[in-house]
Design an enzyme around this catalytic site. Structure first.
Site, PDB file in Angstrom:
ATOM      1  N   LYS A  67       0.859  -1.181   0.000  1.00 36.26           N
ATOM      2  CA  LYS A  67       0.000   0.000   0.000  1.00 36.26           C
ATOM      3  C   LYS A  67       0.900   1.238   0.000  1.00 36.26           C
ATOM      4  CE  LYS A  67      -3.898   1.846   2.738  1.00 36.26           C
ATOM      5  NZ  LYS A  67      -4.733   1.607   3.939  1.00 36.26           N
ATOM      6  N   SER A 142      -9.566   1.384   2.795  1.00 37.41           N
ATOM      7  CA  SER A 142      -8.727   2.132   1.900  1.00 37.41           C
ATOM      8  C   SER A 142      -7.662   1.314   1.156  1.00 37.41           C
ATOM      9  CB  SER A 142      -8.030   3.250   2.675  1.00 37.41           C
ATOM     10  OG  SER A 142      -7.213   2.733   3.688  1.00 37.41           O
ATOM     11  N   SER A 166      -9.711  -0.902   6.990  1.00 40.35           N
ATOM     12  CA  SER A 166      -9.103  -0.775   5.658  1.00 40.35           C
ATOM     13  C   SER A 166      -8.356  -1.987   5.124  1.00 40.35           C
ATOM     14  CB  SER A 166      -8.168   0.423   5.619  1.00 40.35           C
ATOM     15  OG  SER A 166      -8.923   1.583   5.392  1.00 40.35           O
TER      16      SER A 166
END
Ligand code: GLN
Length: 476
Positions: A67, A142, A166
């Site tokens: 990420k 996310s 997330s």
């Protein structure tokens, strides 16, 4: 069968038995990325131009993605924001450092909601990521890029971060396993902060065993994070034949009256049956404060912490800046007006209001007290049960670009994930099967430091459901 289709464990095994080489794995994954990426758009930055030099180690030659809020030395790290520009961190996040030292190969940095604020991967300055199971749908967020990459077969595992869901929510939307460890189990050093008291790094993979392998690498003490556990790391891979016989697994009383979409309600019923067949005892626990106040409490705290954490982006120290401002005030104003997206700005403003001296007691301080009540409520509940079974979300992923007139609704759908962060607990998002083309995930929660036990329980369920298949990635 192509190499990109193999899970982490079988890649490691095949390498050990010299059935194939790291460069064959690299080529296969890269081809898969090339075939799907125009449909999925998981990457912000690709780093797979050439196979890096061979390293020894447990994960030698295993491709992964991170990420883009995890710092990578010398490699652009954006948090999906314009404000970081082309910032290249001078150091590695510890979790990545541990993986890199074990020989993992970085294929790139992947998409997310800006500064991890959101649950669709649509709040990215780089445009949305698409769900590999149905490219008209969101992958969740996310950490949507990480979940999509594992689901589409780009890489066997990825890292994301979870502040209020997330990791777990995109894992369930994309049909992979996602694990949010106990707060303090994985070092946060080098994770770009959102809500520091809630943030935690964790893995995505296509089997529970693969999550266990990754946890055994990243779940190590790090002196650079003072909230990191001390002492010996738990053994994540010890149990070859896990059992949940006699374990008490709870449903939350207050959640029973909340509506769930049919595929999720059906998954709850199916999973309950699996647990009973395996000898677990289904009980009920009551979490009234969680059910009523967790969402408000979480957003008050997350926004308050975010507004302080994001003060550092001023155009002086990182990334994007302007050089022709009339003074410092104008410079801050122009940098922050251009650099931050709408959701981030609204949260900074909300966080500023929630913590301003005249209101701080009424909002921020009150929320910290509610948080304590929530942690106590969970402690009491875990006196009566070993794990809690609950949904990850009340519905399956929506269409990309679909906007709800009711803005609060997006926040409320985090009800099942964010209490876990408020109490610092571990949570596993696991695969249960498909409803049409779409995967359906559920969640197991345990007391603090029960991380190995939760994963073992997940492995028991996986014996019944099987692991998810690789999504078609929009390729016919
Ligand atoms: N959707 C939640 C939020 O926007 C959680 C995000 C996260 O876990 N990073 O705050």
């Amino acid at each position: 069968m192509e190499l990109y289709e193999l899970d982490l464990y079988h890649l490691m095994k095949g390498l050990e038995e010299k059935k194939f080489s790291p460069s064959e794995i690299f080529t296969s994954c890269k081809k898969r990325i090339d075939a799907c990426e125009q449909n999925i758009h998981a990457f912000i930055t690709r780093t797979d131009d050439a196979m890096p030099e061979h390293k020894e180690g447990k994960l030698a030659g295993i491709p992964t993605v991170l990420k883009d809020n995890l710092c990578t030395k010398g490699i652009r790290t954006t948090a999906a924001s314009k404000i970081l520009g082309n910032w290249r961190p001078p150091y590695d996040a510890t979790a990545w450092k541990y993986l890199h030292e074990a020989g993992a190969v970085l294929m790139g940095k992947v998409n997310m909601d800006e500064f991890a604020m959101g649950n669709t991967c649509g709040n990215s300055a780089f445009g949305p990521t698409h769900n590999p199971n149905d490219i008209t749908r969101v992958p969740g967020g996310s950490s949507g890029g990480s979940a999509a990459a594992v689901s589409a077969g780009y890489v066997p595992f990825a890292l994301g971060s979870d502040t209020g869901g997330s990791i777990r929510q995109p894992a369930s939307y994309c049909g992979v396993y996602g694990f949010k460890p106990t707060y303090g189990m994985v070092s946060r050093y080098g994770l770009i902060s959102y809500g520091s008291s809630l943030d935690q790094i964790g893995p995505f993979a296509r089997t529970v065993r693969d999550l266990q392998i990754i946890m055994s690498v990243i779940g190590q003490y790090d002196p650079m994070d003072s909230s990191c556990f001390r002492g010996k790391a738990p053994d994540f891979t010890s149990n070859d034949n896990p059992s949940i016989k006699g374990k008490r697994i709870a449903l939350v009383k207050e959640f029973q009256s909340f509506t769930l979409d049919a595929p999720i309600a059906e998954a709850m019923t199916r999973t309950r049956k699996i647990l009973e067949d395996e000898g677990a005892i289904i009980v009920e626990v009551s979490l009234p404060v969680v059910a009523r106040y967790a969402v408000a409490c979480y957003y008050a705290l997350a926004m308050s912490e975010a507004h302080t954490n994001l003060e550092r982006y001023d155009g002086v120290r990182y990334g994007y800046t302007v050089t022709d401002a009339a003074g410092v005030k104008e410079m801050f104003e122009r940098v922050r007006s251009y650099g931050f997206g709408a959701e981030v700005k609204s949260r900074i403003i909300a966080g500023t209001c929630l913590t301003e001296p005249a209101r701080c007691d009424e909002y921020y301080v009150a929320a910290t007290k509610v948080r304590t009540l929530i942690a106590q409520e969970f402690s009491r509940a875990f006196g009566e049960c070993d794990f809690i079974l609950q949904p990850v979300t009340p519905s399956l992923p929506g269409k990309i670009g679909e906007v709800d007139d009711d803005e609060m609704k997006g926040y409320e759908t985090d009800l099942y994930t964010l209490p876990v962060n408020l109490a610092g607990l571990p949570g596993l998002s696991f695969f249960t099967g498909y409803a049409g083309d779409m995967p359906v995930g559920l969640q197991l929660i345990g007391p603090r430091w029960s991380d190995p036990e939760i994963l073992n329980a997940g492995a028991v369920i996986e014996r019944h459901t099987g692991s998810p298949k690789i999504a078609n990635g929009g390729v016919k």
